[in-house]
Design an enzyme around this catalytic site. Structure first.
Site, short mmCIF file in Angstrom:
data_model
loop_
_atom_site.label_atom_id
_atom_site.label_comp_id
_atom_site.label_asym_id
_atom_site.label_seq_id
_atom_site.Cartn_x
_atom_site.Cartn_y
_atom_site.Cartn_z
N LYS A 56 -9.48 39.82 -3.99
CA LYS A 56 -10.55 39.01 -3.40
C LYS A 56 -11.75 38.90 -4.33
CE LYS A 56 -11.34 41.21 0.44
NZ LYS A 56 -10.53 42.42 0.23
N ASP A 144 -4.47 48.76 1.66
CA ASP A 144 -3.41 48.23 2.53
C ASP A 144 -2.13 47.96 1.76
OD1 ASP A 144 -6.18 47.22 3.16
OD2 ASP A 144 -5.25 46.79 5.08
#
Length: 315
Positions: A56, A144
């Site tokens: 990101k 994650d």
């Protein structure tokens, strides 16, 4: 890849750099924690390099008031097409003593984020990582994702210790437990990376994260409260970890803990033990897993059709 962050091989006379990988569930507050932590440590006179390792590319946005800085991977691609060489000034930027950069990653559907991490570290080596002189290098990793690139610091001994960021919710502690499992696994294989501790973000006082830390055998380095002042300032891309400010003591103490906390080998929990940290109504215990049948899948009775298999005489 081991050589990329081989602090033992630093030039003679150079103090050893502490390289710390911070993991946590996406959105749990790693970037918030790191931006304020790195800012405070820089104000305390430490040389800090903050590297965003999340596709990101938002690790440094709070540090730079919401502005995005060019990523190493994207800049390298553009420079290569133009026949130019990437320089430090193209990818590393400063604010009040903090040096920061973003590795970046591929666009959605156009590549592997983990491979992008590996490529990013290869570019760091070409930029001269071995010669850089920092007291602390902080790496922001998404917890994650379990593919190889995101596990590099643990699997390849590229850092001395790991810090996990979590909150009093099952999903963030599930990720934290996975990170502890990875550290434990590679310690069994002869690795040296350990977990320095847990930072509890958005702490509402319910105690699940603290109970998790105690159960896996790691300390709580800091508990950042779920406070409206912090939420509002963070939403406006303001640094709250400023010397003399309301939250200064919290981040000063966290900086000291990050520097001194030893790398420990955690005792990861089974999923049932992790669930046991929460109240039954919170995680839905008591629900029975009922096996499905073919009739359930078809929505009606299953029709037995004749076999199309051909049988040959004498076979």
């Amino acid at each position: 890849m081991n050589a990329i962050i081989d602090v033992a091989g630093q030039p003679e006379g150079k103090s050893q750099t502490q390289i710390i990988a911070i993991y946590g569930k996406g959105g749990i507050g790693k970037s918030f924690t790191l931006a304020n932590l790195s800012y405070m440590m820089a104000q305390q006179g430490k040389r800090i390099l903050l590297i965003g390792c999340d596709p990101k590319s938002d690790t440094t946005s709070l540090l730079f008031g919401g502005r995005s800085c060019p990523t190493i991977i994207e800049t390298s691609s553009k420079k290569k097409l133009a026949g130019e060489v990437v320089s430090i000034g193209d990818v590393c930027f400063m604010r009040d003593g903090v040096f920061a950069m973003e590795l970046g990653g591929p666009e959605v559907g156009r590549g592997c984020g983990g491979r992008g991490i590996i490529h990013g570290f290869e570019l760091l080596e070409k930029l001269g990582f071995h010669q850089w002189a920092f007291d602390y290098v902080l790496l922001d990793f998404l917890g994650d994702v379990v593919c190889g690139g995101f596990g590099l610091p643990i699997a390849r001994d590229m850092c001395q210790k790991v810090i996990v960021v979590g909150s009093n919710d099952l999903q963030s502690l599930y990720v934290a437990n996975n990170v502890c499992s990875a550290v434990d696994y590679f310690r069994k294989l002869g690795g040296n990376v350990g977990v320095a501790g847990l930072v509890i973000n958005k702490d509402d006082g319910t105690g699940e994260a603290e109970a998790f830390a105690a159960a896996v055998g790691i300390p709580v380095l800091a508990a950042i409260p779920a406070d409206e002042d912090i939420r509002r300032k963070s939403a406006n891309y303001e640094i709250v970890g400023r010397p003399g400010g309301r939250w200064a003591p919290l981040f000063e103490a966290l900086g000291e803990q990050v520097a001194s906390a030893p790398p420990l080998r955690p005792n990861p929990l089974t999923h049932e033990t992790l669930l046991g940290l929460f109240k039954g109504e919170t995680v839905g215990r008591g629900v029975t897993l009922t096996p499905a049948t073919e009739s359930d899948m078809c929505g009606s009775a299953v029709l037995t059709r004749p076999s199309l298999e051909v049988h040959y005489e004498g076979a």
